[in-house]
Design a protein around this motif. Structure first.
Motif, PDB file in Angstrom:
ATOM      1  N   SER A   1       0.864  -1.180   0.000  1.00  0.00           N
ATOM      2  CA  SER A   1       0.000   0.000   0.000  1.00  0.00           C
ATOM      3  C   SER A   1       0.896   1.224   0.000  1.00  0.00           C
ATOM      4  O   SER A   1       2.118   1.130   0.192  1.00  0.00           O
ATOM      5  CB  SER A   1      -0.918   0.031   1.231  1.00  0.00           C
TER       6      SER A   1
ATOM      7  N   ARG B   1      -4.559  -0.829  -8.833  1.00  0.00           N
ATOM      8  CA  ARG B   1      -5.499   0.262  -8.586  1.00  0.00           C
ATOM      9  C   ARG B   1      -6.084   0.776  -9.902  1.00  0.00           C
ATOM     10  O   ARG B   1      -7.292   1.090  -9.973  1.00  0.00           O
ATOM     11  CB  ARG B   1      -4.794   1.397  -7.838  1.00  0.00           C
TER      12      ARG B   1
ATOM     13  N   ASN C   1      -4.633  -5.582  -3.592  1.00  0.00           N
ATOM     14  CA  ASN C   1      -5.699  -4.854  -4.288  1.00  0.00           C
ATOM     15  C   ASN C   1      -5.776  -5.325  -5.734  1.00  0.00           C
ATOM     16  O   ASN C   1      -5.001  -6.169  -6.183  1.00  0.00           O
ATOM     17  CB  ASN C   1      -5.481  -3.344  -4.210  1.00  0.00           C
TER      18      ASN C   1
ATOM     19  N   THR D   1     -13.955   3.994  -7.306  1.00  0.00           N
ATOM     20  CA  THR D   1     -13.751   2.754  -8.037  1.00  0.00           C
ATOM     21  C   THR D   1     -14.968   2.440  -8.891  1.00  0.00           C
ATOM     22  O   THR D   1     -16.103   2.574  -8.432  1.00  0.00           O
ATOM     23  CB  THR D   1     -13.481   1.601  -7.066  1.00  0.00           C
TER      24      THR D   1
ATOM     25  N   TRP E   1       1.140  -2.038  -7.137  1.00  0.00           N
ATOM     26  CA  TRP E   1      -0.051  -1.478  -6.487  1.00  0.00           C
ATOM     27  C   TRP E   1      -0.801  -0.546  -7.445  1.00  0.00           C
ATOM     28  O   TRP E   1      -2.036  -0.604  -7.541  1.00  0.00           O
ATOM     29  CB  TRP E   1       0.343  -0.724  -5.215  1.00  0.00           C
TER      30      TRP E   1
ATOM     31  N   GLU F   1      -8.922  -1.338 -10.846  1.00  0.00           N
ATOM     32  CA  GLU F   1     -10.127  -1.053 -10.061  1.00  0.00           C
ATOM     33  C   GLU F   1     -10.871   0.145 -10.632  1.00  0.00           C
ATOM     34  O   GLU F   1     -12.104   0.156 -10.697  1.00  0.00           O
ATOM     35  CB  GLU F   1      -9.749  -0.803  -8.601  1.00  0.00           C
TER      36      GLU F   1
ATOM     37  N   VAL G   1      -4.642   7.410 -10.923  1.00  0.00           N
ATOM     38  CA  VAL G   1      -3.938   6.832  -9.781  1.00  0.00           C
ATOM     39  C   VAL G   1      -2.872   7.806  -9.281  1.00  0.00           C
ATOM     40  O   VAL G   1      -2.689   7.996  -8.074  1.00  0.00           O
ATOM     41  CB  VAL G   1      -3.314   5.472 -10.149  1.00  0.00           C
TER      42      VAL G   1
END
Length: 500
Positions: free
Chosen positions: A218, A464, A422, A498, A460, A467, A485
């Motif tokens: 993260s 993301r 994720n 999202t 990550w 998503e 992002v």
């Protein structure tokens, strides 16, 4: 969010360290049970609850939960896998807090409504589940009642995420102090449902002596502290120059990777491609530089400029000229001055059966991005859980390993290891791995992070972006979502939602 992930052994050490003064192991059990009860009360309306208790400490937690809910006037039924006289230690003491009837598993009928608390097996399970307990857990797989698992769904290996066929599907799993590896590794991550980490009084200062730890990926990791924005005074050469090897056939792969590298902020990206496909790359994205190459063996002439500080090899490269592809890898890895080298796909598979020579030249400036099949070709003798295999490969190669999948592992030869959690299932489509390789190369070229941290950040961000793209996403959509992002990371005041 606390990013450390504790193995079952580390959790035991943390619990032992927390037991000082008036705090005992039973104190921790009481806190755990009460935390589960409080979560149930805060999340669900009052309704019947069936608590299933095993013979160990997980069962002891279950007795505490049942007693706490009963005290709040909930309708609680408790079933235990063994006679309570056979319980030992803290579990026996916890059973004394329950002052009502206890049903045996043999006499149990799984209800059609209400809640079920799974306190049968916890993190200590190391054997196959058999007999009546197995039958009871199997019946949980068929119920529509929400299941609340304590620590892990019964039958799940907390260190590997492996699940026995009787492991029930939890709606939520309440674990303690920190997540365990199995909460993030498949199939355990799916079986666990929503994961809630409850505080049972294990202080943060207890943890450092029992590390190092795996970490959950993260922006709270060190890579998230980087200043990713581009200062007004900088020019393109301040942000690195990525060279991507283009292929003869699968030109889309290298084009996807090159475009992604640009979106990650690389100042320049050059695709070096065979003359007959160079025009294809030029038409794919006018922001890319394209240089035709006559003989692949002359690739090193295209990376001799010291400002060309990152090389990406393998995306759509093809295996029709094995000798030339190996030479390109060697020339890139051993280039002077040293360059970041991202090796993906064909640049890995080309060394199947001949890995020793590759391992001899790799180093900390190299990032390998295999999926499971490519990993098996490079490291056929390395076995174990996914983190164990990635860690062993990083140690052997001296390079950063990005072992891809829905639970991607990033491992460094200096013992850092991160699990990514994720992302969207829509990443399971052709070309998304090429985009990831380009993102890693593009970010690493900027020099803001070391290769391991750049790989963590890119993994990550890649997840993301998926998503944000949402359902229906294909690989060529991903790069277009990278700016959103970046906005979340650089200017997080207004985060995009999202996609549903």
């Amino acid at each position: 969010m606390t990013s450390e992930i504790l193995s079952t052994h580390q959790m035991k050490l943390a619990e032992q360290a927390a037991c000082t003064g008036k705090t005992t192991s039973f104190t921790l059990m009481q806190r755990a049970g009460k935390a589960v009860a409080e979560e149930i009360i805060s999340r669900y309306s009052k309704q019947p609850v069936l608590v299933l208790c095993g013979m160990g400490n997980n069962g002891g937690d279950g007795f505490i939960v049942a007693a706490a809910l009963k005290k709040k006037n909930w309708d609680v039924t408790l079933a235990c896998a063994v006679d309570t006289h056979d319980l030992q230690g803290d579990a026996s003491r916890a059973a004394e807090t329950w002052r009502d009837d206890i049903i045996t598993f043999e006499d149990l009928e799984i209800p059609e409504e209400g809640l079920i608390v799974d306190a049968v097996f916890g993190t200590g399970l190391s054997r196959p589940v058999e007999g009546q307990i197995y039958e009871t857990l199997i019946s949980l797989r068929e119920t529509d009642c929400p299941i609340i698992a304590i620590d892990v769904p019964s039958g799940m290996n907390a260190d590997t995420g492996e699940c026995q066929d009787c492991t029930p599907q939890a709606e939520i799993t309440i674990t303690f102090a920190r997540k365990k590896p199995g909460h993030l590794l498949l199939p355990g991550r799916q079986a666990s449902g929503e994961i809630i980490v409850a505080d049972i009084g294990i202080a943060d200062d207890i943890l450092p002596p029992i590390g190092p730890f795996m970490m959950e990926n993260s922006s709270e990791l060190p890579w998230g502290e980087a200043d990713f924005d581009k200062p007004i005074y900088a020019h393109k050469y301040h942000h690195g120059h990525v060279v991507v090897l283009g292929g003869r056939g699968m030109t889309g792969a290298s084009s996807l990777a090159a475009s992604a590298a640009l979106r990650m902020g690389a100042g320049l990206v050059t695709v070096v491609a065979p003359a007959n496909t160079a025009i294809i790359h030029q038409l794919q994205n006018p922001s890319l530089l394209v240089e035709p190459i006559g003989e692949l063996a002359r690739f090193k002439e295209h990376i001799k400029d010291p400002r060309r500080n990152a090389v990406l090899i393998g995306c759509g490269a093809g295996l029709d000229n094995i000798g030339a592809l190996k030479k390109i890898v060697f020339d890139s890895v051993q280039a002077t001055p040293q360059k970041i080298c991202v090796l993906d796909a064909d640049a890995l598979s080309v060394f199947e059966g001949d890995t020793k020579i590759l391992m001899s030249v790799l180093g900390a400036h190299c990032i390998l991005t295999p999926h499971e099949g490519e990993f098996a070709r490079l490291f056929p003798d390395i076995k174990g859980s996914k983190p164990e295999r990635a860690f062993a490969a990083a140690k052997r190669s001296g390079a950063v390993i990005v072992l891809k999948g829905a639970d991607t592992i990033i491992a460094s030869p200096d013992s850092r290891l991160v699990i990514n959690s994720n992302g969207s299932g829509w990443l399971a489509t052709a070309g998304t791995g090429d985009v990831l390789a380009g993102m890693i190369a593009g970010l690493a070229a900027r020099g803001l992070l070391d290769p391991f941290e750049a790989a963590c950040a890119a993994v990550w961000m890649h997840a993301r972006a998926s998503e944000l793209a949402g359902a229906g996403m294909i690989s060529s959509d991903l790069a277009g979502h990278i700016p959103a992002v970046w906005k979340e990371l650089i200017d997080p005041q207004e985060e995009p939602e999202t996609a549903e």
